[in-house]
Design an enzyme around this catalytic site. Sequence first.
Site, PDB file in Angstrom:
ATOM      1  N   CYS A  47      87.888  25.343 -19.054  1.00  0.00           N
ATOM      2  CA  CYS A  47      87.682  26.543 -19.859  1.00  0.00           C
ATOM      3  C   CYS A  47      87.077  27.682 -19.045  1.00  0.00           C
ATOM      4  CB  CYS A  47      86.818  26.228 -21.076  1.00  0.00           C
ATOM      5  SG  CYS A  47      85.202  25.545 -20.679  1.00  0.00           S
ATOM      6  N   HIS A  87      83.330  25.421  -1.438  1.00  0.00           N
ATOM      7  CA  HIS A  87      83.385  25.687  -2.876  1.00  0.00           C
ATOM      8  C   HIS A  87      83.541  24.394  -3.676  1.00  0.00           C
ATOM      9  CE1 HIS A  87      84.237  27.718  -6.640  1.00  0.00           C
ATOM     10  NE2 HIS A  87      85.255  26.887  -6.776  1.00  0.00           N
TER      11      HIS A  87
END
Length: 175
Positions: A47, A87
């Site tokens: 999301c 990351h």
Amino acid sequence: MREIKGLLVTHKRAELGDLERLCAPSAEEIRERLTSEADEAYVLQTCNRAEFYVSGASRSVLEELADELEVREGTGRYVGHTEAVRHLMRLASGLESMVVGEDEILGQIRDAYHEASDEDALDGTLDTAVLKALHVGESARDETAINEGNASMGSAAVETARENLGSLRGVKVVV
């Protein structure tokens, strides 16, 4: 070693509508598209993010994907090998989440890893990087207090309301 490249579209730069649109095509469809031109592909759709990683391909593969998915100017960020790996580690550790330390992302990374592995989309450098990120994320939670406190946006919102309003007993909330 094959270089990893990534296209990151996250809550930091994109609006909710952008993320919803990027999650409309299934991860399987996108992986299939990417592996037609890359040795490996990994897709993470949640999301709060849509992230696409490849190894054994040029950045142009991700640029073409961004065009096909209509990634809005300024919402995506291309990363090279070192930044992509960094990351993934930060993400798995909970450092890139809206609520620092939330646990759900680790399970989402794991699920996306298993899906990609089951489809033979991972088998080299990218496979190793995602596995390492999962181990780093587990270690961060086991060896630090990063996931103590609020575990989600919902619990953070409740805590903020409690701090500002006092007791929430009998309070009705509309979301």
